[in-house]
Design a protein around this motif. Structure first.
Motif, PDB file in Angstrom:
ATOM      1  N   ARG A   1       0.799  -1.223   0.000  1.00  0.00           N
ATOM      2  CA  ARG A   1       0.000   0.000   0.000  1.00  0.00           C
ATOM      3  C   ARG A   1       0.836   1.280   0.000  1.00  0.00           C
ATOM      4  O   ARG A   1       0.400   2.303  -0.515  1.00  0.00           O
ATOM      5  N   HIS A   2       2.007   1.243   0.628  1.00  0.00           N
ATOM      6  CA  HIS A   2       2.794   2.463   0.730  1.00  0.00           C
ATOM      7  C   HIS A   2       4.279   2.128   0.738  1.00  0.00           C
ATOM      8  O   HIS A   2       4.685   1.005   1.029  1.00  0.00           O
ATOM      9  N   MET A   3       5.085   3.108   0.385  1.00  0.00           N
ATOM     10  CA  MET A   3       6.530   2.942   0.383  1.00  0.00           C
ATOM     11  C   MET A   3       7.117   3.380   1.725  1.00  0.00           C
ATOM     12  O   MET A   3       6.706   4.398   2.290  1.00  0.00           O
ATOM     13  N   THR A   4       8.039   2.607   2.237  1.00  0.00           N
ATOM     14  CA  THR A   4       8.719   2.972   3.476  1.00  0.00           C
ATOM     15  C   THR A   4      10.036   3.667   3.150  1.00  0.00           C
ATOM     16  O   THR A   4      10.539   3.592   2.023  1.00  0.00           O
ATOM     17  N   GLU A   5      10.600   4.299   4.143  1.00  0.00           N
ATOM     18  CA  GLU A   5      11.899   4.948   3.958  1.00  0.00           C
ATOM     19  C   GLU A   5      12.966   3.927   3.593  1.00  0.00           C
ATOM     20  O   GLU A   5      13.875   4.214   2.807  1.00  0.00           O
ATOM     21  N   ASP A   6      12.846   2.721   4.127  1.00  0.00           N
ATOM     22  CA  ASP A   6      13.827   1.671   3.821  1.00  0.00           C
ATOM     23  C   ASP A   6      13.727   1.207   2.373  1.00  0.00           C
ATOM     24  O   ASP A   6      14.743   0.911   1.738  1.00  0.00           O
ATOM     25  N   ILE A   7      12.513   1.138   1.822  1.00  0.00           N
ATOM     26  CA  ILE A   7      12.360   0.802   0.404  1.00  0.00           C
ATOM     27  C   ILE A   7      13.018   1.870  -0.453  1.00  0.00           C
ATOM     28  O   ILE A   7      13.726   1.566  -1.425  1.00  0.00           O
TER      29      ILE A   7
ATOM     30  N   LEU B   1      16.866   1.409  -0.179  1.00  0.00           N
ATOM     31  CA  LEU B   1      17.326   0.220  -0.906  1.00  0.00           C
ATOM     32  C   LEU B   1      17.188   0.410  -2.417  1.00  0.00           C
ATOM     33  O   LEU B   1      18.044  -0.048  -3.185  1.00  0.00           O
ATOM     34  N   THR B   2      16.132   1.087  -2.823  1.00  0.00           N
ATOM     35  CA  THR B   2      15.964   1.378  -4.249  1.00  0.00           C
ATOM     36  C   THR B   2      17.084   2.265  -4.756  1.00  0.00           C
ATOM     37  O   THR B   2      17.659   2.020  -5.829  1.00  0.00           O
ATOM     38  N   ASP B   3      17.419   3.288  -3.992  1.00  0.00           N
ATOM     39  CA  ASP B   3      18.501   4.197  -4.384  1.00  0.00           C
ATOM     40  C   ASP B   3      19.826   3.452  -4.515  1.00  0.00           C
ATOM     41  O   ASP B   3      20.571   3.653  -5.487  1.00  0.00           O
ATOM     42  N   LEU B   4      20.117   2.578  -3.575  1.00  0.00           N
ATOM     43  CA  LEU B   4      21.360   1.797  -3.636  1.00  0.00           C
ATOM     44  C   LEU B   4      21.343   0.830  -4.817  1.00  0.00           C
ATOM     45  O   LEU B   4      22.377   0.620  -5.467  1.00  0.00           O
TER      46      LEU B   4
ATOM     47  N   SER C   1      18.998  -3.198   9.238  1.00  0.00           N
ATOM     48  CA  SER C   1      18.274  -2.189  10.020  1.00  0.00           C
ATOM     49  C   SER C   1      16.783  -2.218   9.702  1.00  0.00           C
ATOM     50  O   SER C   1      15.934  -2.092  10.594  1.00  0.00           O
ATOM     51  N   ALA C   2      16.469  -2.388   8.423  1.00  0.00           N
ATOM     52  CA  ALA C   2      15.066  -2.417   7.999  1.00  0.00           C
ATOM     53  C   ALA C   2      14.332  -3.603   8.610  1.00  0.00           C
ATOM     54  O   ALA C   2      13.190  -3.466   9.087  1.00  0.00           O
ATOM     55  N   MET C   3      14.976  -4.755   8.605  1.00  0.00           N
ATOM     56  CA  MET C   3      14.348  -5.951   9.169  1.00  0.00           C
ATOM     57  C   MET C   3      14.139  -5.807  10.670  1.00  0.00           C
ATOM     58  O   MET C   3      13.087  -6.175  11.215  1.00  0.00           O
ATOM     59  N   SER C   4      15.126  -5.255  11.332  1.00  0.00           N
ATOM     60  CA  SER C   4      15.007  -5.054  12.779  1.00  0.00           C
ATOM     61  C   SER C   4      13.840  -4.125  13.089  1.00  0.00           C
ATOM     62  O   SER C   4      13.014  -4.406  13.968  1.00  0.00           O
ATOM     63  N   ARG C   5      13.761  -3.024  12.358  1.00  0.00           N
ATOM     64  CA  ARG C   5      12.685  -2.062  12.569  1.00  0.00           C
ATOM     65  C   ARG C   5      11.325  -2.676  12.222  1.00  0.00           C
ATOM     66  O   ARG C   5      10.329  -2.451  12.926  1.00  0.00           O
ATOM     67  N   LEU C   6      11.286  -3.447  11.169  1.00  0.00           N
ATOM     68  CA  LEU C   6      10.036  -4.059  10.722  1.00  0.00           C
ATOM     69  C   LEU C   6       9.466  -4.991  11.783  1.00  0.00           C
ATOM     70  O   LEU C   6       8.270  -4.924  12.108  1.00  0.00           O
ATOM     71  N   PHE C   7      10.319  -5.844  12.344  1.00  0.00           N
ATOM     72  CA  PHE C   7       9.831  -6.819  13.317  1.00  0.00           C
ATOM     73  C   PHE C   7       9.544  -6.177  14.677  1.00  0.00           C
ATOM     74  O   PHE C   7       8.769  -6.720  15.469  1.00  0.00           O
ATOM     75  N   ARG C   8      10.137  -5.024  14.935  1.00  0.00           N
ATOM     76  CA  ARG C   8       9.866  -4.333  16.193  1.00  0.00           C
ATOM     77  C   ARG C   8       8.641  -3.430  16.126  1.00  0.00           C
ATOM     78  O   ARG C   8       7.937  -3.257  17.124  1.00  0.00           O
ATOM     79  N   GLU C   9       8.388  -2.862  14.942  1.00  0.00           N
ATOM     80  CA  GLU C   9       7.417  -1.779  14.869  1.00  0.00           C
ATOM     81  C   GLU C   9       6.154  -2.087  14.056  1.00  0.00           C
ATOM     82  O   GLU C   9       5.152  -1.393  14.213  1.00  0.00           O
ATOM     83  N   GLU C  10       6.184  -3.097  13.174  1.00  0.00           N
ATOM     84  CA  GLU C  10       5.018  -3.360  12.319  1.00  0.00           C
ATOM     85  C   GLU C  10       4.027  -4.305  13.013  1.00  0.00           C
ATOM     86  O   GLU C  10       4.314  -5.491  13.207  1.00  0.00           O
ATOM     87  N   PRO C  11       2.853  -3.803  13.393  1.00  0.00           N
ATOM     88  CA  PRO C  11       1.897  -4.638  14.118  1.00  0.00           C
ATOM     89  C   PRO C  11       1.088  -5.575  13.215  1.00  0.00           C
ATOM     90  O   PRO C  11       0.576  -6.599  13.680  1.00  0.00           O
ATOM     91  N   ASP C  12       0.977  -5.221  11.939  1.00  0.00           N
ATOM     92  CA  ASP C  12       0.170  -6.012  11.005  1.00  0.00           C
ATOM     93  C   ASP C  12       1.040  -7.111  10.392  1.00  0.00           C
ATOM     94  O   ASP C  12       1.973  -6.839   9.634  1.00  0.00           O
ATOM     95  N   VAL C  13       0.721  -8.365  10.705  1.00  0.00           N
ATOM     96  CA  VAL C  13       1.540  -9.491  10.247  1.00  0.00           C
ATOM     97  C   VAL C  13       1.548  -9.582   8.721  1.00  0.00           C
ATOM     98  O   VAL C  13       2.586  -9.871   8.113  1.00  0.00           O
ATOM     99  N   ARG C  14       0.416  -9.326   8.099  1.00  0.00           N
ATOM    100  CA  ARG C  14       0.361  -9.394   6.634  1.00  0.00           C
ATOM    101  C   ARG C  14       1.268  -8.344   6.003  1.00  0.00           C
ATOM    102  O   ARG C  14       1.971  -8.620   5.028  1.00  0.00           O
ATOM    103  N   GLU C  15       1.243  -7.139   6.557  1.00  0.00           N
ATOM    104  CA  GLU C  15       2.091  -6.081   6.024  1.00  0.00           C
ATOM    105  C   GLU C  15       3.562  -6.407   6.258  1.00  0.00           C
ATOM    106  O   GLU C  15       4.418  -6.123   5.416  1.00  0.00           O
TER     107      GLU C  15
END
Length: 215
Positions: free
Chosen positions: A109-115, A118-121, A168-182
């Protein structure tokens, strides 16, 4: 001696490598625009099609390299190196398309700062890869060989940066994303984007081998 002269000689492999790398950069830039304009459905669709078009063009070059390789007896570099490099380049193009397709199929649904990072790199890796590919045919010149190796080293550094962003993205994702599907969706996208830089590094390693053997 006469027999050797009659044998099919090298095709334009270096030119075809460069064409393929150009399509990779086109796909990367289109993907970057898709990410940057993700909230605009019309622009997102347009740039997704551009990614697909560039990947198909890259596929055509890959098939042409394979066709010419089978017809050519004397090649400018080792036949296995040609085969490995064109297939690794094609993997890069495929991964860019896979990333765009995964976002669509998973309904991200939306782009994260990490996407965005990673896209820029990924784009930078693809651009540096094209630079390195464009130098392969001239690596018998010492200065060109050195420039090629420096470009490959830059790709390695960019891949390391992508690894760091990925962790860093994975760490943040598993700590902060409450929606399992997302979480599942974003994890898949992050992994694909990081794999683009991995595959660019694989291509750079192949190019380094070509340089060291032929310079």
């Amino acid at each position: 001696m006469l027999f050797s002269k009659l044998l099919p000689r090298e095709g334009n492999f270096f030119e075809m490598f460069d064409q393929h790398a150009g399509h990779i950069v086109q796909a990367a830039h289109a993907f970057s625009k898709m990410v940057a304009n993700y909230s605009d459905l019309q622009k997102r669709s347009l740039h997704h099609r551009q990614v697909d078009d560039a990947e198909r063009a890259a596929d055509r070059v890959t098939h042409e390299v394979s066709r010419v390789l089978h017809k050519t007896f004397i090649t400018p570099i080792d036949r296995d190196q040609i085969h490995q490099l064109i297939n690794t380049l094609d993997d890069v193009a495929d991964l860019i398309q896979d990333s765009a397709e995964t976002m669509a199929l998973y309904d991200v649904r939306h782009m994260t700062e990490d996407i965005l990072r990673l896209t820029d790199l990924s784009v930078k890796c693809c651009e540096r890869l094209k630079d390195a590919v464009g130098l392969i045919g001239k690596v018998r010149d010492a200065a060109t060989a050195e420039a090629t190796l420096k470009t490959c080293a830059e790709i390695d550094r960019l891949e390391s940066d992508a690894d760091h962003v990925m962790r860093s993205a994975m760490s943040r994702l598993f700590r902060e994303e409450p929606d399992v599907r997302e979480l599942i969706k974003l994890k898949a996208v992050y992994e694909l984007l990081e794999t683009i830089t991995d595959k660019c590094e694989d291509a750079a390693n192949l190019i380094e081998g070509i340089v060291l053997e032929n310079s």
